[in-house]
Design a protein around this motif. Sequence first.
Motif, PDB file in Angstrom:
ATOM      1  N   ARG A  30       6.543  -4.385  -8.223  1.00  0.00           N
ATOM      2  CA  ARG A  30       5.633  -5.489  -8.560  1.00  0.00           C
ATOM      3  C   ARG A  30       4.686  -5.806  -7.405  1.00  0.00           C
ATOM      4  O   ARG A  30       3.517  -6.137  -7.628  1.00  0.00           O
ATOM      5  CB  ARG A  30       6.414  -6.716  -8.981  1.00  0.00           C
ATOM      6  CG  ARG A  30       7.119  -6.503 -10.311  1.00  0.00           C
ATOM      7  CD  ARG A  30       7.739  -7.749 -10.843  1.00  0.00           C
ATOM      8  NE  ARG A  30       8.517  -7.466 -12.022  1.00  0.00           N
ATOM      9  CZ  ARG A  30       8.046  -7.516 -13.265  1.00  0.00           C
ATOM     10  NH1 ARG A  30       6.782  -7.820 -13.473  1.00  0.00           N
ATOM     11  NH2 ARG A  30       8.824  -7.262 -14.286  1.00  0.00           N
ATOM     12  N   LEU A  31       5.176  -5.715  -6.182  1.00  0.00           N
ATOM     13  CA  LEU A  31       4.293  -5.912  -5.030  1.00  0.00           C
ATOM     14  C   LEU A  31       3.231  -4.822  -4.947  1.00  0.00           C
ATOM     15  O   LEU A  31       2.077  -5.093  -4.607  1.00  0.00           O
ATOM     16  CB  LEU A  31       5.105  -5.949  -3.739  1.00  0.00           C
ATOM     17  CG  LEU A  31       5.906  -7.217  -3.478  1.00  0.00           C
ATOM     18  CD1 LEU A  31       6.783  -7.048  -2.249  1.00  0.00           C
ATOM     19  CD2 LEU A  31       4.982  -8.400  -3.303  1.00  0.00           C
ATOM     20  N   PHE A  33       1.954  -3.140  -7.536  1.00  0.00           N
ATOM     21  CA  PHE A  33       0.973  -3.428  -8.581  1.00  0.00           C
ATOM     22  C   PHE A  33       0.079  -4.601  -8.185  1.00  0.00           C
ATOM     23  O   PHE A  33      -1.126  -4.594  -8.440  1.00  0.00           O
ATOM     24  CB  PHE A  33       1.651  -3.724  -9.915  1.00  0.00           C
ATOM     25  CG  PHE A  33       2.201  -2.502 -10.588  1.00  0.00           C
ATOM     26  CD1 PHE A  33       1.566  -1.276 -10.505  1.00  0.00           C
ATOM     27  CD2 PHE A  33       3.369  -2.582 -11.320  1.00  0.00           C
ATOM     28  CE1 PHE A  33       2.076  -0.161 -11.120  1.00  0.00           C
ATOM     29  CE2 PHE A  33       3.890  -1.462 -11.952  1.00  0.00           C
ATOM     30  CZ  PHE A  33       3.239  -0.252 -11.851  1.00  0.00           C
ATOM     31  N   SER A  34       0.666  -5.596  -7.540  1.00  0.00           N
ATOM     32  CA  SER A  34      -0.112  -6.747  -7.098  1.00  0.00           C
ATOM     33  C   SER A  34      -1.143  -6.333  -6.052  1.00  0.00           C
ATOM     34  O   SER A  34      -2.301  -6.759  -6.106  1.00  0.00           O
ATOM     35  CB  SER A  34       0.822  -7.810  -6.537  1.00  0.00           C
ATOM     36  OG  SER A  34       0.100  -8.854  -5.969  1.00  0.00           O
ATOM     37  N   ASP A  35      -0.735  -5.497  -5.101  1.00  0.00           N
ATOM     38  CA  ASP A  35      -1.660  -5.031  -4.077  1.00  0.00           C
ATOM     39  C   ASP A  35      -2.766  -4.170  -4.669  1.00  0.00           C
ATOM     40  O   ASP A  35      -3.929  -4.283  -4.278  1.00  0.00           O
ATOM     41  CB  ASP A  35      -0.916  -4.252  -3.003  1.00  0.00           C
ATOM     42  CG  ASP A  35      -0.058  -5.135  -2.119  1.00  0.00           C
ATOM     43  OD1 ASP A  35      -0.278  -6.366  -2.134  1.00  0.00           O
ATOM     44  OD2 ASP A  35       0.822  -4.604  -1.430  1.00  0.00           O
ATOM     45  N   ALA A  37      -3.891  -4.300  -7.784  1.00  0.00           N
ATOM     46  CA  ALA A  37      -4.772  -5.177  -8.553  1.00  0.00           C
ATOM     47  C   ALA A  37      -5.695  -5.938  -7.624  1.00  0.00           C
ATOM     48  O   ALA A  37      -6.888  -6.095  -7.905  1.00  0.00           O
ATOM     49  CB  ALA A  37      -3.941  -6.139  -9.393  1.00  0.00           C
ATOM     50  N   ASN A  38      -5.169  -6.392  -6.509  1.00  0.00           N
ATOM     51  CA  ASN A  38      -5.983  -7.114  -5.531  1.00  0.00           C
ATOM     52  C   ASN A  38      -7.061  -6.196  -4.959  1.00  0.00           C
ATOM     53  O   ASN A  38      -8.207  -6.600  -4.778  1.00  0.00           O
ATOM     54  CB  ASN A  38      -5.097  -7.666  -4.420  1.00  0.00           C
ATOM     55  CG  ASN A  38      -5.858  -8.565  -3.481  1.00  0.00           C
ATOM     56  OD1 ASN A  38      -6.852  -9.166  -3.853  1.00  0.00           O
ATOM     57  ND2 ASN A  38      -5.388  -8.653  -2.259  1.00  0.00           N
TER      58      ASN A  38
END
Length: 64
Positions: A30-31, A33-35, A37-38
């Motif tokens: 999840r981290l 994917f978050s990075d 996406a950012n």
Amino acid sequence: MENPFKKLWKPYHEVPEEIKSEVKNEIALRLLFSDLANLFTVNYGEAAKSIIERKPTTKKTKNG
């Protein structure tokens, strides 16, 4: 009647290693994917903006 808050202070039970590794992998995914996406939403806009804006690459000086 027993006080339910006394149960909160009892020692916790150890979680099995398989569940720990699954949770750690899920958090890492999840981290990631978050990075990503950012990177492609916030930073992509800034990069595109800096490319589109025209900035002089050399300074013009007056000679004589």
